[in-house]
Design a protein around this motif. Structure first.
Motif, PDB file in Angstrom:
ATOM      1  N   ARG A   7      66.358 -32.744  60.652  1.00 10.55           N
ATOM      2  CA  ARG A   7      65.495 -31.734  60.053  1.00 10.55           C
ATOM      3  C   ARG A   7      65.264 -32.092  58.580  1.00 10.55           C
ATOM      4  NH1 ARG A   7      64.967 -30.426  64.591  1.00 10.55           N
ATOM      5  NH2 ARG A   7      65.164 -28.377  65.570  1.00 10.55           N
ATOM      6  N   ARG A  44      63.122 -23.715  56.493  1.00  4.26           N
ATOM      7  CA  ARG A  44      62.883 -22.783  57.592  1.00  4.26           C
ATOM      8  C   ARG A  44      61.429 -22.877  58.029  1.00  4.26           C
ATOM      9  NH1 ARG A  44      65.215 -18.532  59.976  1.00  4.26           N
ATOM     10  NH2 ARG A  44      66.999 -18.495  58.549  1.00  4.26           N
ATOM     11  N   SER A  48      63.666 -18.468  63.442  1.00  2.00           N
ATOM     12  CA  SER A  48      64.882 -18.844  64.159  1.00  2.00           C
ATOM     13  C   SER A  48      65.848 -19.574  63.239  1.00  2.00           C
ATOM     14  CB  SER A  48      64.534 -19.750  65.352  1.00  2.00           C
ATOM     15  OG  SER A  48      63.724 -19.075  66.286  1.00  2.00           O
ATOM     16  N   ASP A  49      67.145 -19.335  63.450  1.00  6.11           N
ATOM     17  CA  ASP A  49      68.178 -20.027  62.677  1.00  6.11           C
ATOM     18  C   ASP A  49      68.484 -21.373  63.324  1.00  6.11           C
ATOM     19  OD1 ASP A  49      68.416 -17.947  60.878  1.00  6.11           O
ATOM     20  OD2 ASP A  49      70.042 -16.978  61.957  1.00  6.11           O
ATOM     21  N   THR A  50      68.626 -22.390  62.513  1.00  2.00           N
ATOM     22  CA  THR A  50      68.858 -23.759  62.990  1.00  2.00           C
ATOM     23  C   THR A  50      70.021 -24.378  62.222  1.00  2.00           C
ATOM     24  OG1 THR A  50      66.539 -24.083  63.607  1.00  2.00           O
ATOM     25  CG2 THR A  50      67.835 -26.061  63.181  1.00  2.00           C
ATOM     26  N   THR A  66      69.698 -23.403  58.074  1.00  2.38           N
ATOM     27  CA  THR A  66      68.601 -22.692  57.428  1.00  2.38           C
ATOM     28  C   THR A  66      69.085 -21.582  56.500  1.00  2.38           C
ATOM     29  OG1 THR A  66      68.461 -21.490  59.531  1.00  2.38           O
ATOM     30  CG2 THR A  66      66.783 -23.160  59.101  1.00  2.38           C
ATOM     31  N   SER A  70      73.937 -20.259  59.247  1.00  2.84           N
ATOM     32  CA  SER A  70      73.699 -21.461  60.047  1.00  2.84           C
ATOM     33  C   SER A  70      74.607 -22.608  59.614  1.00  2.84           C
ATOM     34  CB  SER A  70      72.238 -21.889  59.941  1.00  2.84           C
ATOM     35  OG  SER A  70      71.386 -20.877  60.448  1.00  2.84           O
ATOM     36  N   THR A 111      69.201 -24.687  67.727  1.00  2.00           N
ATOM     37  CA  THR A 111      68.417 -23.574  67.199  1.00  2.00           C
ATOM     38  C   THR A 111      68.718 -22.341  68.035  1.00  2.00           C
ATOM     39  OG1 THR A 111      66.640 -24.998  66.408  1.00  2.00           O
ATOM     40  CG2 THR A 111      66.096 -22.679  66.789  1.00  2.00           C
ATOM     41  N   SER A 112      68.983 -21.239  67.389  1.00  2.00           N
ATOM     42  CA  SER A 112      69.331 -20.035  68.130  1.00  2.00           C
ATOM     43  C   SER A 112      68.117 -19.489  68.877  1.00  2.00           C
ATOM     44  CB  SER A 112      69.884 -18.962  67.194  1.00  2.00           C
ATOM     45  OG  SER A 112      70.192 -17.792  67.923  1.00  2.00           O
ATOM     46  N   TRP A 447      72.764 -20.663  71.136  1.00  2.00           N
ATOM     47  CA  TRP A 447      72.505 -21.833  70.305  1.00  2.00           C
ATOM     48  C   TRP A 447      72.219 -23.077  71.131  1.00  2.00           C
ATOM     49  CZ3 TRP A 447      72.027 -21.299  65.084  1.00  2.00           C
ATOM     50  CH2 TRP A 447      72.480 -20.103  64.535  1.00  2.00           C
TER      51      TRP A 447
END
Length: 728
Positions: A7, A44, A48-50, A66, A70, A111-112, A447
């Motif tokens: 990422r 971000r 979504s949280d990553t 993020t 996270s 990623t959630s 996740w």
């Protein structure tokens, strides 16, 4: 499985607070190796949280996320999947440093699939939290962050707010404190089920909980969580009627949970102008003391019958609750537990649609409370368009039973995450203690790609980190448990025969020691677990598992002995009755001894922590009574909720459960020898006196620290009570 990816990083000044928070968490959890980790924020690109973790220069590990939460998840996933270790929810300190920290071979990311990850239950504040101090909360907040919780239900300290609010209406401090219950019963006061029981609540506890809640909230927000606080749902003190004679206040009778009428609660009509006034005062005062994340919990009529079942009235209730929130906080979101709506009457005559649709779409989030038993979203057209969070409960009252329907839970979560309106996953357990495997699965699954996971691979990984390394015996044992013991059903079962109210029925209202698997499957799995290599047997999670599983083996043996004892009684075989009942009593004593080898199963700290909250000897004595009560008589000996929170704890088995059985066995033996019917009334009268006395007693001999070798003791007990065992 978690995917391999990269990422783009975010490198701005705004990242510093999140990175510092994550680094501080790592320092608390793994201080000896904290310097090995480098934290960085990801850009971000969605809501979504990553997270990701990867190799970093100079033999370090890069954690990326993020936000701070996270980053905590990245750290935890690295620990689980690379270092093969677990930071348990009842950890008593940082992780030991005697394990390797391998550099990841590849970059791993996730990623959630659940925007909101909810945790806790009002009841947890009675069955687990009432005596916790900051050191316990600090570790638990770290555990929640590591498991990705971003919507914790943080309800401590609200009595400080209500004290100020009710005093502002003219009530005295003494009146308000008398309206509150004792500490362990506050959840049910907050849910409007009872008033006054165990009160008056000491001011020192109110002040102490306020200070504690301020620390809890500061740390939760620092870690990236958005806590859910309280709001007003209509529950008012009876004394308010004297101060506001025109107020439309209804007494909700009969009392909840079989309690006497004097403990019944009162409800303010939502159309009364006073309703909005109270909501405003409460939320303004709560925000002043605790701040806000614009998320509020309010639950009208929990396990109570509303003053009216008319849909129009129910719509007015929910509209008044939310309008009051919105009048103070334009960004207010209302979280409501759907537990209330398990009562089939809510699903009749348009009642529930009226209740829910009076709130603007998107402003009300329903907590589908016990989805392993009943997924209400399926019965309500996904709550008639309101978003909801799927939750696993699984543990009532902190009961220490084995229940972990892994496959069923995995499948239900995967389906729910694809349903329009499902915006999260979580757990509403009533108490922390056993079965960590199911809660880790519930919180980790979102996740994984697509919201599902390879269960066999996940169980293998779980087994490896429980032992701290790969061990064929431990892996095999956990797979046997997952398939043959924990079960595919979330059917509620709890306790063992020792925790049942003594009788020849073999069950009681709350304790049903039914074995829904073949006991030999559990025995075989535990036997296999004992075959772990020596380097695994020093692992603390492994030793907890050995005691936890052997505990259930002994419980199954106790049930067999009980059935033999009952059969001998019915056959009037005095000699056999004496023989079997003697073994039954000895087994209970042995169980208590084994439980004393693990801190998770000690009654002593529960009592000691309660007493620590007392500023005076009288306060300490009152807290001890309250702490004993919630585990046993609940409110009064012989009452409807007796033994609801039954637990196999060292000290509790020996001083509470075992004496009850010894007296029952004695009375039954007398009836056999005299050839007369068993005098149940005599036993019931004795038991009520005994239970009342047990709640009132003080016992300084209760262990505060584990004693003895857990593994050796468990092995000895397993050999003693498992016929044909080959364990060495």
């Amino acid at each position: 499985m978690l995917c391999v990816t990269h990422r783009r990083l975010l490198a701005t000044g705004s990242s510093h607070a999140a990175i510092e928070s994550a680094q501080a968490l790592i320092q608390r959890v793994l201080p000896s190796h904290a310097g090995r980790f480098v934290c960085e924020l990801l850009t971000r690109t969605s809501d979504s949280d990553t997270f990701s973790y990867a190799r970093a220069p100079r033999n370090r590990i890069a954690l990326r996320g993020t936000n701070a939460l996270s980053l905590a998840v990245a750290f935890n996933q690295y620990l689980r999947h690379e270092a093969k270790v677990s930071f348990d929810w009842l950890a008593t300190g940082p992780l030991n440093s005697d394990f390797a920290l391998p550099v990841p071979a590849t970059s791993v990311a996730g990623t959630s699939q659940a925007r909101e990850r909810f945790f806790l239950n009002y009841c947890t504040y009675g069955y687990t939290f009432p005596w916790w101090d900051w050191s316990q909360w600090e570790r638990f907040l770290d555990w929640m962050a590591l498991n990705g919780i971003n919507r914790p239900l943080l309800q401590a300290g609200q009595e400080s707010v209500w004290l100020n609010v009710w005093q502002s209406f003219g009530m005295s401090e003494q009146q308000v404190r008398s309206y509150f219950s004792g500490p362990a019963h506050l959840p049910w006061h907050r849910m409007a089920n009872l008033d006054r029981w165990g009160g008056p609540l000491p001011l020192s506890y109110i002040d102490g909980q306020r200070e504690l809640q301020q620390k809890i909230l500061a740390r939760a927000r620092e870690l990236g969580m958005q806590p859910i606080l309280a709001a007003f749902a209509g529950h008012v003190p009876t004394e308010l009627k004297k101060l506001r004679p025109d107020a439309r206040i209804t007494r909700i009778t009969p009392g909840w949970g079989g309690m006497a009428p004097e403990y019944a609660t009162s409800f303010l009509d939502p159309l009364d102008p006073l309703f909005l006034e109270i909501q405003k005062r409460f939320l303004i005062e709560q925000t002043r003391i605790y701040g806000t994340d614009h998320r509020y919990a309010a639950d009208p009529f929990n396990e109570l019958e509303p003053p009216s079942w008319e849909p129009a009235y129910l719509a007015q209730v929910s509209k008044a609750i939310f309008d009051g929130m919105a009048a103070v906080d334009a960004r207010a979101l209302w979280y409501q537990m759907a537990w209330t709506y398990r009562d089939e009457r809510w699903l009749q005559n348009e009642r529930l649609p009226a209740m829910l649709q009076a709130v603007p779409r998107g402003k009300l989030i329903l907590l589908d409370y016990a989805c392993e038993e009943d997924e209400l979203y399926r019965k309500t057209q996904s709550f008639y368009g309101h978003p909801f969070i799927w939750n696993y409960l699984g543990n009532y009252g902190g009961n220490t039973h084995l229940l972990a329907p892994l496959e069923q839970t995995r499948d239900k979560i995967a389906v729910a995450l694809r349903v329009t309106g499902c915006q999260g996953v979580g757990s509403t357990l009533e108490g922390l203690n056993v079965n960590p495997i199911i809660y880790e699965l519930v919180l980790e699954q979102p996740w994984h790609a697509g919201g599902t996971l390879d269960l066999a691979a996940w169980v293998t990984n779980y087994a490896v980190r429980r032992g701290g390394q790969s061990d064929t015996a431990v892996i095999d044992a956990w797979h046997r448990l997952a398939v043959n013991v924990f079960g595919k059903s979330g059917e509620r079962r709890n306790g063992c025969i020792f925790q049942v109210y003594p009788s020849w029925k073999g069950i009681d209202l709350w304790t049903r020691p039914e074995v829904t698997y073949e006991p030999r499957e559990l025995t075989a799995a535990v036997e296999r677990m004992f075959e772990a290599k020596a380097s695994v047997q020093v692992s603390d999670p492994y030793r907890f598992d050995i005691v936890n599983l052997t505990r259930e083996v002994l419980g199954n043996k106790a049930r067999d002995l009980y059935l033999q004892m009952r059969q001998a009684y019915e056959a009037a075989d005095v000699a056999q009755y004496r023989k079997v009942s003697t073994t039954f009593v000895l087994l209970a004593a042995d169980l208590d001894l084994m439980l004393g080898t693990r801190h998770e199963f000690l009654l002593g700290p529960w009592i000691a922590q309660a007493r620590c909250w007392g500023r005076t000897p009288d306060e300490a004595d009152g807290y001890e009574r309250n702490a004993r009560q919630i585990l046993t008589t609940w409110h009064s000996a012989g009452g409807e909720l007796c033994d609801y929170a039954n637990r196999q704890w060292h000290g509790l088995v020996r001083t509470y459960y075992l004496p009850r059985w010894q007296k029952f066995i004695e009375i039954a033996l007398g009836s056999l020898e005299m050839a007369v019917p068993l005098d149940s009334e005599t036993y019931a009268a004795w038991e009520r006196d005994f239970a009342t006395g047990w709640v009132q007693r003080k016992d300084e001999t209760l262990a505060l620290l584990p004693a003895g070798d857990a593994l050796a003791t468990a092995r000895r007990m397993f050999l003693k009570y498992s016929e044909g065992s080959s364990v060495k």
